[in-house]
Scaffold this active site. Structure first.
Site, mmCIF file in Angstrom:
data_model
loop_
_atom_site.group_PDB
_atom_site.id
_atom_site.type_symbol
_atom_site.label_atom_id
_atom_site.label_comp_id
_atom_site.label_asym_id
_atom_site.label_seq_id
_atom_site.Cartn_x
_atom_site.Cartn_y
_atom_site.Cartn_z
ATOM 1 N N LYS A 81 0.852 -1.199 0.000
ATOM 2 C CA LYS A 81 0.000 0.000 0.000
ATOM 3 C C LYS A 81 0.882 1.242 0.000
ATOM 4 C CE LYS A 81 -3.929 2.032 2.528
ATOM 5 N NZ LYS A 81 -4.841 1.896 3.689
ATOM 6 N N SER A 156 -9.692 1.791 2.606
ATOM 7 C CA SER A 156 -8.824 2.522 1.713
ATOM 8 C C SER A 156 -7.759 1.648 1.032
ATOM 9 C CB SER A 156 -8.131 3.650 2.481
ATOM 10 O OG SER A 156 -7.305 3.122 3.497
ATOM 11 N N SER A 180 -9.916 -0.306 6.930
ATOM 12 C CA SER A 180 -9.341 -0.223 5.581
ATOM 13 C C SER A 180 -8.623 -1.463 5.059
ATOM 14 C CB SER A 180 -8.375 0.958 5.502
ATOM 15 O OG SER A 180 -9.103 2.129 5.295
HETATM 16 N N1 GLN Z 1 -13.201 4.236 6.032
HETATM 17 C C1 GLN Z 1 -12.590 4.698 7.222
HETATM 18 C C2 GLN Z 1 -12.242 6.154 7.113
HETATM 19 O O1 GLN Z 1 -12.406 6.695 6.088
HETATM 20 C C3 GLN Z 1 -11.397 3.864 7.553
HETATM 21 C C4 GLN Z 1 -10.158 4.267 6.912
HETATM 22 C C5 GLN Z 1 -8.981 3.412 7.288
HETATM 23 O O2 GLN Z 1 -9.112 2.384 7.951
HETATM 24 N N2 GLN Z 1 -7.808 3.860 6.913
HETATM 25 O O3 GLN Z 1 -11.807 6.742 8.041
#
Ligand code: GLN
Length: 481
Positions: A81, A156, A180
């Site tokens: 990532k 994400s 994410s």
């Molecule tokens: N969808 C969540 C957010 O936007 C989680 C993001 C993540 O785990 N990096 O904060």
């Protein structure tokens, strides 16, 4: 050369093939690179494919041939990532502000993977600074779901999940602040683990919300996720919240697991509730465990309904503090202005996307004098209550089983203009981050949407440092799909 069916290949099987000399690390790398060349233009899972992986594979092959004992991940090609630093490579967090930023050191997890012999194919697309649940917030275009390219892969860590699901890598690393790793793994039919907070060092991870962030594996099988976790965990002096991993040996008196079904996760308020097909998949998993003689018990985590509000105060608060460093002075994008304030404004306006700016504004507000206690202070108290809920429930059961997302993968564009409905995606996921407990997502079924079969996953949550229970239960479910 042995004929390889990439779809069936796992870290375990690739390791045997490599060790027995049936395939070389160079061949394996080339096979994945060809797949990337063919599929990435449409899927946009990778932001960059490294051009020197083959040369690194050559060194691995020499080592394999020398008769030296193979290391844990010798020759295994990974996708990383793009918020995890790899020395001398660009690390952009899918943001314009870091588009040309080059990492000056390896993240702890990258060091660990290198020491275990892993190879890196490239860096994967994500929501900008890991804020989002669809990978649409990337400054470099959305990633597509491989099952249906009109749908999102989740986020994400969407690029990492897609790379594993589409055979563009054998395994990947993602990061999970509020789901994410688990949600994109669920949408793409692969396995994802968010480790216990502190089990894996965050050194070299571009910070989003530091009290919630954890790096974890995305892989094809539970066993593969376990193999990666074993390599990347451990104490690091550069992350004071990391600890020497002391596995909690489960106190399983009988071999039977006590599985909790938390009722609050099945009666969500807000949004349109849980899709009935998704519910069908979870129920099938529960019945499978019951059928095998494990104990199923309804349990309660009473503060669950407050988790999402709590997360969307604490996460933006930490985001606003962490992202203050992108000011055009230290590194990243720089836009000239008449004075330093104008430079900040211009740089950040040009470099940061809409969702990132929204979070910074939210976070700055909840931390501002006069509001701090009302928002951040209260959210921190609620967080303690959520943590207590887990402490209590893990006196009664060994693990919990829940949905990952209320619905299968949604359409690209469906939620992007409605932040609240995007935030609701995280409803079953943020509790594990707030409490710091480990959670695993694994594919368990499919649902049909317009003639396309989409994967649906389930989430297993265990007590702090009890990843071994997740792996055990995950393997059971995996073999009874
Ligand atoms: N969808 C969540 C957010 O936007 C989680 C993001 C993540 O785990 N990096 O904060």
């Amino acid at each position: 050369m042995t004929i390889i069916n990439l779809g069936d290949l796992t870290i375990e099987s690739a390791r045997s093939l490599l060790h027995e000399g049936k395939i070389s690390a160079r061949e394996l790398t080339s096979i994945y690179q060809e797949e990337i060349n063919t599929k990435n233009p449409e899927l946009n899972a990778y932001l960059e494919v490294f051009d020197d992986t083959f040369a690194e594979a050559k060194e691995i092959d020499e080592r394999l041939r020398s008769g030296e004992a193979p290391r844990a991940l010798e020759g295994i090609p990974f996708a990383i990532k793009d918020n995890i630093l790899i020395k001398d490579r660009i690390c952009s967090a899918a943001s314009r502000i870091l588009e040309n930023y080059q990492a000056s050191y390896d993240a702890f997890v990258i060091k660990k993977l290198r020491e275990a012999g892993a190879l890196f194919l490239g860096r994967t697309n994500m929501d900008e600074f890991a804020m989002g649940s669809s990978t649409e917030n990337s400054a470099f275009g959305a990633t597509k779901n491989p099952y249906d390219p009109s749908r999102v892969p989740g986020g994400s860590s969407g690029g990492s999940a897609v790379s594993v699901a589409s055979n563009l890598a054998l395994a990947a690393l993602g990061s999970d602040t509020g789901g994410s790793i688990r949600q994109p793994a669920g949408f793409c039919g692969v396995v994802g683990l968010k480790p216990t907070y502190g089990a894996v060092s965050r050194s070299g991870l571009i910070a989003m919300a530091s009290s919630l962030d954890q790096i974890g594996p995305i892989a094809k099988t539970v066993r593969d996720a376990e193999l990666i976790f074993d390599v990347i965990k451990g104490k690091d002096l550069l992350d004071s919240t990391s600890v020497q991993y002391q596995p909690q040996i489960p106190n399983l008196k009988s071999k039977k697991l006590r599985v909790g079904v938390p009722k609050e996760y099945f009666s969500v308020k807000g949004g349109e509730g849980i899709d009935k097909d998704v519910l069908g998949v979870i129920n099938k998993a529960i019945e499978t465990l019951r059928g095998l003689g494990h104990e199923i018990k309804e349990v309660s985590l009473p503060h669950t309904p407050y988790a999402l509000s709590c997360y969307y105060i604490i996460a933006p608060a930490e985001i606003s503090a962490n992202l203050a460093r992108y000011d055009g002075v230290r590194y990243g994008l720089y836009k000239e202005g008449k004075n330093v304030i104008e430079e900040y404004f211009k740089t950040r306006a040009a470099g940061l996307g809409e969702e990132v700016r929204r979070r910074i504004i939210l976070g700055t507000y909840v931390l501002s004098a006069g509001y701090y206690e009302a928002y951040y202070g209260r959210a921190s108290k609620v967080r303690s209550l959520i943590k207590k809920d887990f402490e209590n429930v893990f006196r009664e059961v060994d693990l919990l089983i829940t949905p990952i997302s209320p619905k299968p993968a949604f359409k690209i564009g469906e939620k992007i203009d409605d932040p609240l409905s995007m935030y609701l995606e995280d409803i079953f996921l943020v509790t594990a981050n707030l409490a710091g407990v480990p959670a695993l997502s694994l594919p368990f079924g499919q649902v049909d949407r317009g003639g396309v079969s989409l994967p649906v996953g389930i989430q297993l949550i265990a007590s702090w440092f009890s990843e071994s229970i997740l792996f055990e239960a995950g393997k059971i479910l995996e073999s009874h799909r």
